[in-house]
Design a protein around this motif. Structure first.
Motif, PDB file in Angstrom:
ATOM      1  N   ALA A   1      -0.223  10.600  -7.247  1.00  0.00           N
ATOM      2  CA  ALA A   1      -1.027   9.689  -7.613  1.00  0.00           C
ATOM      3  C   ALA A   1      -1.894   8.871  -6.749  1.00  0.00           C
ATOM      4  CB  ALA A   1      -0.549   8.438  -8.738  1.00  0.00           C
ATOM      5  N   LEU A   2      -1.324   8.757  -5.456  1.00  0.00           N
ATOM      6  CA  LEU A   2      -2.338   8.313  -4.594  1.00  0.00           C
ATOM      7  C   LEU A   2      -3.205   9.222  -3.803  1.00  0.00           C
ATOM      8  CD1 LEU A   2       0.677   6.221  -2.624  1.00  0.00           C
ATOM      9  CD2 LEU A   2      -1.242   5.374  -3.594  1.00  0.00           C
ATOM     10  N   ALA A   3      -2.620  10.584  -3.919  1.00  0.00           N
ATOM     11  CA  ALA A   3      -3.636  11.748  -3.286  1.00  0.00           C
ATOM     12  C   ALA A   3      -4.734  11.657  -4.243  1.00  0.00           C
ATOM     13  CB  ALA A   3      -2.983  12.840  -3.225  1.00  0.00           C
ATOM     14  N   LEU A   4      -4.417  11.673  -5.554  1.00  0.00           N
ATOM     15  CA  LEU A   4      -5.455  12.185  -6.598  1.00  0.00           C
ATOM     16  C   LEU A   4      -6.506  10.743  -6.811  1.00  0.00           C
ATOM     17  CD1 LEU A   4      -3.381  13.416  -9.690  1.00  0.00           C
ATOM     18  CD2 LEU A   4      -4.927  14.656  -8.376  1.00  0.00           C
ATOM     19  N   GLN A   5      -6.075   9.681  -6.024  1.00  0.00           N
ATOM     20  CA  GLN A   5      -7.223   8.450  -6.097  1.00  0.00           C
ATOM     21  C   GLN A   5      -7.625   8.203  -4.714  1.00  0.00           C
ATOM     22  OE1 GLN A   5      -5.308   4.956  -7.980  1.00  0.00           O
ATOM     23  NE2 GLN A   5      -3.686   6.151  -8.502  1.00  0.00           N
ATOM     24  N   GLY A   6      -7.397   9.375  -3.794  1.00  0.00           N
ATOM     25  CA  GLY A   6      -7.978   9.472  -2.710  1.00  0.00           C
ATOM     26  C   GLY A   6      -7.592   8.238  -1.555  1.00  0.00           C
ATOM     27  N   LYS A   7      -6.314   7.798  -1.757  1.00  0.00           N
ATOM     28  CA  LYS A   7      -5.729   6.533  -0.979  1.00  0.00           C
ATOM     29  C   LYS A   7      -5.063   7.261   0.185  1.00  0.00           C
ATOM     30  CE  LYS A   7      -5.665   3.340  -4.660  1.00  0.00           C
ATOM     31  NZ  LYS A   7      -4.664   2.578  -5.570  1.00  0.00           N
ATOM     32  N   ASP A   8      -5.252   6.524   1.395  1.00  0.00           N
ATOM     33  CA  ASP A   8      -4.487   7.043   2.398  1.00  0.00           C
ATOM     34  C   ASP A   8      -3.328   6.266   2.600  1.00  0.00           C
ATOM     35  OD1 ASP A   8      -3.814   8.120   4.964  1.00  0.00           O
ATOM     36  OD2 ASP A   8      -5.137   7.000   6.235  1.00  0.00           O
ATOM     37  N   SER A   9      -2.125   6.557   1.978  1.00  0.00           N
ATOM     38  CA  SER A   9      -0.915   5.854   1.961  1.00  0.00           C
ATOM     39  C   SER A   9       0.287   6.782   1.801  1.00  0.00           C
ATOM     40  CB  SER A   9      -0.797   4.927   0.755  1.00  0.00           C
ATOM     41  OG  SER A   9      -1.870   3.816   0.558  1.00  0.00           O
ATOM     42  N   SER A  10       1.330   6.244   2.306  1.00  0.00           N
ATOM     43  CA  SER A  10       2.555   7.153   2.160  1.00  0.00           C
ATOM     44  C   SER A  10       3.476   6.586   1.169  1.00  0.00           C
ATOM     45  CB  SER A  10       3.324   7.039   3.559  1.00  0.00           C
ATOM     46  OG  SER A  10       2.640   7.649   4.673  1.00  0.00           O
ATOM     47  N   ALA A  11       4.234   7.206   0.552  1.00  0.00           N
ATOM     48  CA  ALA A  11       5.186   7.179  -0.400  1.00  0.00           C
ATOM     49  C   ALA A  11       6.668   7.128  -0.017  1.00  0.00           C
ATOM     50  CB  ALA A  11       5.176   8.034  -1.856  1.00  0.00           C
ATOM     51  N   LEU A  12       7.498   6.415  -0.175  1.00  0.00           N
ATOM     52  CA  LEU A  12       8.798   6.321   0.531  1.00  0.00           C
ATOM     53  C   LEU A  12       9.904   6.198  -0.395  1.00  0.00           C
ATOM     54  CD1 LEU A  12       7.816   3.151   2.871  1.00  0.00           C
ATOM     55  CD2 LEU A  12       7.322   5.736   3.315  1.00  0.00           C
ATOM     56  N   ALA A  13      10.795   7.067  -0.196  1.00  0.00           N
ATOM     57  CA  ALA A  13      12.221   6.880  -1.161  1.00  0.00           C
ATOM     58  C   ALA A  13      13.285   6.497  -0.250  1.00  0.00           C
ATOM     59  CB  ALA A  13      12.375   8.456  -1.694  1.00  0.00           C
ATOM     60  N   LEU A  14      13.810   5.553  -0.185  1.00  0.00           N
ATOM     61  CA  LEU A  14      15.152   5.051   0.201  1.00  0.00           C
ATOM     62  C   LEU A  14      16.321   5.524  -0.503  1.00  0.00           C
ATOM     63  CD1 LEU A  14      16.419   3.885   2.514  1.00  0.00           C
ATOM     64  CD2 LEU A  14      16.001   1.667   1.686  1.00  0.00           C
ATOM     65  N   ILE A  15      17.269   6.366  -0.039  1.00  0.00           N
ATOM     66  CA  ILE A  15      18.059   6.986  -0.974  1.00  0.00           C
ATOM     67  C   ILE A  15      19.453   6.880   0.161  1.00  0.00           C
ATOM     68  CG2 ILE A  15      17.438   9.493  -0.252  1.00  0.00           C
ATOM     69  CD1 ILE A  15      18.697  10.369  -3.135  1.00  0.00           C
TER      70      ILE A  15
ATOM     71  N   GLN B   1       0.848  -1.248  -0.049  1.00  0.00           N
ATOM     72  CA  GLN B   1       0.117  -0.033   0.061  1.00  0.00           C
ATOM     73  C   GLN B   1       0.804   1.302  -0.015  1.00  0.00           C
ATOM     74  OE1 GLN B   1      -3.287  -0.505  -0.286  1.00  0.00           O
ATOM     75  NE2 GLN B   1      -3.026  -2.757  -0.095  1.00  0.00           N
ATOM     76  N   ASP B   2       2.056   1.210   0.689  1.00  0.00           N
ATOM     77  CA  ASP B   2       2.857   2.247   0.704  1.00  0.00           C
ATOM     78  C   ASP B   2       3.876   2.056  -0.195  1.00  0.00           C
ATOM     79  OD1 ASP B   2       1.321   3.529   2.833  1.00  0.00           O
ATOM     80  OD2 ASP B   2       2.221   2.167   4.247  1.00  0.00           O
ATOM     81  N   PRO B   3       4.151   2.387  -1.371  1.00  0.00           N
ATOM     82  CA  PRO B   3       5.270   2.048  -2.397  1.00  0.00           C
ATOM     83  C   PRO B   3       6.555   2.474  -1.804  1.00  0.00           C
ATOM     84  CG  PRO B   3       3.886   3.949  -3.120  1.00  0.00           C
ATOM     85  CD  PRO B   3       3.301   3.394  -2.033  1.00  0.00           C
ATOM     86  N   LEU B   4       7.457   1.561  -1.742  1.00  0.00           N
ATOM     87  CA  LEU B   4       8.920   1.904  -1.273  1.00  0.00           C
ATOM     88  C   LEU B   4       9.881   2.037  -2.530  1.00  0.00           C
ATOM     89  CD1 LEU B   4      11.170   2.208   0.625  1.00  0.00           C
ATOM     90  CD2 LEU B   4      11.046  -0.412   0.800  1.00  0.00           C
ATOM     91  N   VAL B   5      10.190   3.105  -2.842  1.00  0.00           N
ATOM     92  CA  VAL B   5      11.387   3.141  -4.160  1.00  0.00           C
ATOM     93  C   VAL B   5      12.476   3.226  -3.677  1.00  0.00           C
ATOM     94  CG1 VAL B   5      11.652   4.923  -6.101  1.00  0.00           C
ATOM     95  CG2 VAL B   5       9.310   4.584  -5.255  1.00  0.00           C
ATOM     96  N   PHE B   6      13.452   2.480  -3.914  1.00  0.00           N
ATOM     97  CA  PHE B   6      14.930   2.361  -4.009  1.00  0.00           C
ATOM     98  C   PHE B   6      15.713   3.062  -4.842  1.00  0.00           C
ATOM     99  CE2 PHE B   6      13.390  -1.570  -1.747  1.00  0.00           C
ATOM    100  CZ  PHE B   6      14.153  -1.850  -0.866  1.00  0.00           C
ATOM    101  N   ASP B   7      16.570   3.802  -4.053  1.00  0.00           N
ATOM    102  CA  ASP B   7      17.541   4.533  -5.130  1.00  0.00           C
ATOM    103  C   ASP B   7      18.675   3.550  -5.438  1.00  0.00           C
ATOM    104  OD1 ASP B   7      19.444   6.958  -6.287  1.00  0.00           O
ATOM    105  OD2 ASP B   7      17.572   7.905  -5.510  1.00  0.00           O
ATOM    106  N   VAL B   8      19.074   3.329  -6.690  1.00  0.00           N
ATOM    107  CA  VAL B   8      20.114   2.411  -7.309  1.00  0.00           C
ATOM    108  C   VAL B   8      19.674   0.947  -6.843  1.00  0.00           C
ATOM    109  CG1 VAL B   8      22.373   1.738  -7.136  1.00  0.00           C
ATOM    110  CG2 VAL B   8      21.590   4.075  -6.822  1.00  0.00           C
ATOM    111  N   GLY B   9      19.038   0.697  -5.615  1.00  0.00           N
ATOM    112  CA  GLY B   9      18.873  -0.643  -5.242  1.00  0.00           C
ATOM    113  C   GLY B   9      19.938  -1.583  -4.755  1.00  0.00           C
ATOM    114  N   HIS B  10      21.048  -1.157  -4.470  1.00  0.00           N
ATOM    115  CA  HIS B  10      22.226  -2.068  -3.979  1.00  0.00           C
ATOM    116  C   HIS B  10      21.880  -2.600  -2.874  1.00  0.00           C
ATOM    117  CE1 HIS B  10      25.126   0.791  -6.758  1.00  0.00           C
ATOM    118  NE2 HIS B  10      24.954  -0.274  -7.227  1.00  0.00           N
ATOM    119  N   GLN B  11      20.903  -1.923  -1.795  1.00  0.00           N
ATOM    120  CA  GLN B  11      20.614  -2.241  -0.778  1.00  0.00           C
ATOM    121  C   GLN B  11      19.112  -2.968  -0.409  1.00  0.00           C
ATOM    122  OE1 GLN B  11      19.811   0.601  -2.073  1.00  0.00           O
ATOM    123  NE2 GLN B  11      19.318   2.128  -0.733  1.00  0.00           N
ATOM    124  N   ALA B  12      18.839  -3.646  -1.595  1.00  0.00           N
ATOM    125  CA  ALA B  12      17.518  -4.358  -1.669  1.00  0.00           C
ATOM    126  C   ALA B  12      17.436  -5.624  -1.219  1.00  0.00           C
ATOM    127  CB  ALA B  12      16.879  -4.177  -3.139  1.00  0.00           C
TER     128      ALA B  12
END
Length: 614
Positions: A128-142, A63-74
């Protein structure tokens, strides 16, 4: 083992604090033993164990999309989302990717492989989540290293004023691949010295309820506090100036503190930066002592930390550059946080005053090299092909327009293997050859690389790119570099054309074809831009069947250009066969497996010839 019971993040949320600490140790031991067999990115993952556990304790990555930067730590994320049993296939053909891939799991929100884009992507998701009325957080791991890329600041600048529940987790381990350099690194170092600030801020905000920013008294006090802070401590947080709530620094190996901080960040429902301090390589002595070596590592002995290493185009490039710098005091070495990977570490040691590491900022590296060159120096920028893509506009605008003789060492050109789609260097042929004034050279062995590098650093005609693969040379070791086009073998039945390491497959295929009664001419291109029309007419004109083999995409490839040039001159081949990647993003796997799958090896070439003969 507790790790054996983890099949999804829901299982992580059921564990006690003591069990989570045990899980952390088990994950580290599993990663060490697993990566020792397959190779991969070890140091960054060892440093992100508790951080990743805490993220999955607080957030639901479905529900809370987690976006990895580079992704080395995934890797830890993959273990906690049900992929442990696939780890023996990590980075192998048809196996588990070393980076986040949405096709692997719905928990992987976005593909990753290049740096500094996570905040921009996560902001798009938050909107996009806000426009769709979803109560979620977006996460960026950098990581802090990725903050040296300009795109990260474009994203932060926009995100800070968005007022959306976007949480940027800054994994600050003091390194990217090389130790970090630059002003941002110094700024983060200063912030690390203020852990008491975080604790006071949490207590202070709690006095005004769950949403203090809506309280008029809080807003008035906040204005006064901000004015006083700027007067007393003008070096205030860059993130707060951008509009973020800044939390940290937080101990990145304290699960309880991380969980509490992430929970608070989630409740704030606004742009937040959580600054997490971690130790790269934590829990494995060899990786802690030498995190750069174990950043991306080949299979190794986990007891000793010893890896296998050998000669490569990268090491030969670096050694030759050191020798040339001894003869030419104007020669400079430039890297974008990849001194070890591109073989420039010996140059840094030998000539530190002429060595420039600009961090993860390839566009800046190209523009700076143009400035160096325009003002009398001779810069050599060694960079992976896939990362140079981000400097395309600077290659055109800052270098080629003025025909500046900047030299580019294009490392990892062509198929590179285990890192997969995001790291193959299969586009440089197209984007370099289309730029006017550029010369693009393709050595097939170390001797040719040496000859080409000597010429490139001494000529004044314009920019030169020397593209070479990951790994070492093949069977063909003859130095033919002084010719633009070379006929290596004569034959009247079919003509095989290629450049770089593909030449080894052409020669092997020609030998096999001879045993089958087919005489194949083999033509090697040392220079693929600009193409020499006279050479092409003399060597390749009026052939019955010509096959051009390349490990790049099809549109705009060298084979298409040769075919067009010969057709314009009225001497084209009766049958032209192009062997390349077409429109396909090559997956991960060994280079040999990938070449075979695309028909680029000797067997594939022989098959193409024999099918044409039928």
């Amino acid at each position: 083992m507790i790790l054996d019971t983890i099949h999804s993040p829901a299982d992580v949320r059921q564990l006690s604090l003591s069990e989570l600490e045990m899980l952390s140790g088990e994950i580290r031991e599993f990663l060490i033993q697993s990566v020792a067999q397959t190779g991969g990115h070890l140091s960054s993952n060892l440093g992100a164990v508790e951080l990743t556990i805490a993220l999955h304790r607080v957030f639901d990555t479905l529900q809370d999309p987690l976006v990895f930067d580079v992704g080395h730590q995934a890797y830890v994320h993959k273990l906690l989302t049900g992929r442990k049993d696939q780890f023996h296939t990590l980075r192998q053909w048809d196996g588990l990717s070393g980076f986040p891939k949405p096709y692997e799991s719905p928990h992987d929100a976005f593909i990753a492989g290049h740096a500094s884009n996570s905040v921009s992507v996560a902001l798009g998701m938050a909107r996009a989540l806000a426009l769709q009325g979803k109560d979620s957080s977006a996460l960026a791991l950098i990581g802090d290293g990725a903050l040296s890329g300009g795109l990260a600041y474009e994203g932060l600048s926009d995100a800070g004023g968005s007022k959306l529940p976007l949480i940027v987790i800054l994994n600050d381990n003091g390194m990217s691949i090389q130790p970090n350099v630059g002003g941002m690194h110094r700024h983060l170092r200063d912030l690390r010295c203020q852990p008491s600030y975080y604790h006071f801020k949490k207590w202070y905000r709690s006095l005004f309820g769950k949403q203090p920013q809506r309280n008029p008294l809080y807003r008035q006090i906040h204005k006064v506090k901000t004015s006083l802070k700027r007067a007393i401590y003008p070096k205030s947080s860059l993130f707060e100036d951008m509009g973020f709530v800044y939390l940290g620094p937080v101990d990145g190996h304290d699960i309880q503190q991380l969980t509490q901080t992430f929970d608070w960040a989630k409740k704030l429902q606004c742009p937040v930066v959580v600054h997490v301090k971690t130790i790269k390589g934590k829990g494995y002595r060899f990786a802690e002592e030498n995190p750069g070596k174990f950043h991306g590592v080949s299979p190794f002995d986990p007891k000793t930390g010893v890896t296998k290493s050998g000669d490569s185009f990268s090491s030969h490039f670096g050694a030759e550059l050191v020798a040339l710098a001894g003869e030419n005091p104007k020669l400079c070495g430039v890297t974008a946080a990849m001194a070890d990977g591109t073989g420039l570490s010996p140059f840094e040691i030998a000539y530190p005053e002429r060595f420039f590491d600009v961090a993860i900022a390839e566009g800046h590296a190209v523009a700076m090299s143009a400035g160096l060159c325009k003002t009398g120096m001779r810069p050599v920028f060694a960079v992976y092909s896939t990362f140079l893509q981000r400097g395309y506009d600077m290659l055109f605008h800052d270098v080629a327009l003025q025909s500046l003789p900047v030299v580019f060492g294009i490392d990892r050109a062509g198929l590179v293997g285990a890192d997969g789609e995001t790291h193959h260097g299969c586009l440089d042929v197209q984007y370099l050859c289309q730029i006017p004034n550029f010369t693009v050279l393709c050595p097939s062995n170390y001797a040719e690389m040496t000859t080409m590098l000597h010429w490139a650093t001494s000529q004044e005609e314009g920019p030169v790119a020397i593209r070479y693969p990951r790994g070492g040379e093949g069977e063909f070791i003859q130095d033919t570099a002084l010719k633009t086009t070379v006929e290596l073998r004569s034959g009247a039945d079919v003509t095989l054309v290629g450049y770089g390491m593909c030449v080894n497959h052409l020669l092997e295929a020609a030998h096999t074809l001879e045993t089958l009664g087919v005489q194949a001419k083999v033509v090697k291109l040392n220079r693929i831009a600009p193409l020499d029309i006279g050479d092409l007419q003399e060597t390749l004109g009026n052939q019955n069947t010509m096959i051009v083999v390349e490990d790049c995409f099809g549109a705009g490839c060298v084979g298409q250009r040769i075919g067009a040039i010969l057709a314009q001159q009225g001497c084209g081949s009766k049958r032209l066969i192009l062997k390349n990647l077409g429109k396909t993003f090559a997956p991960q796997g060994s280079v040999a497996q990938l070449e075979h799958s695309f028909g680029l090896d000797a067997a594939g070439i022989v098959q193409a010839v024999m099918e044409e003969k039928q």
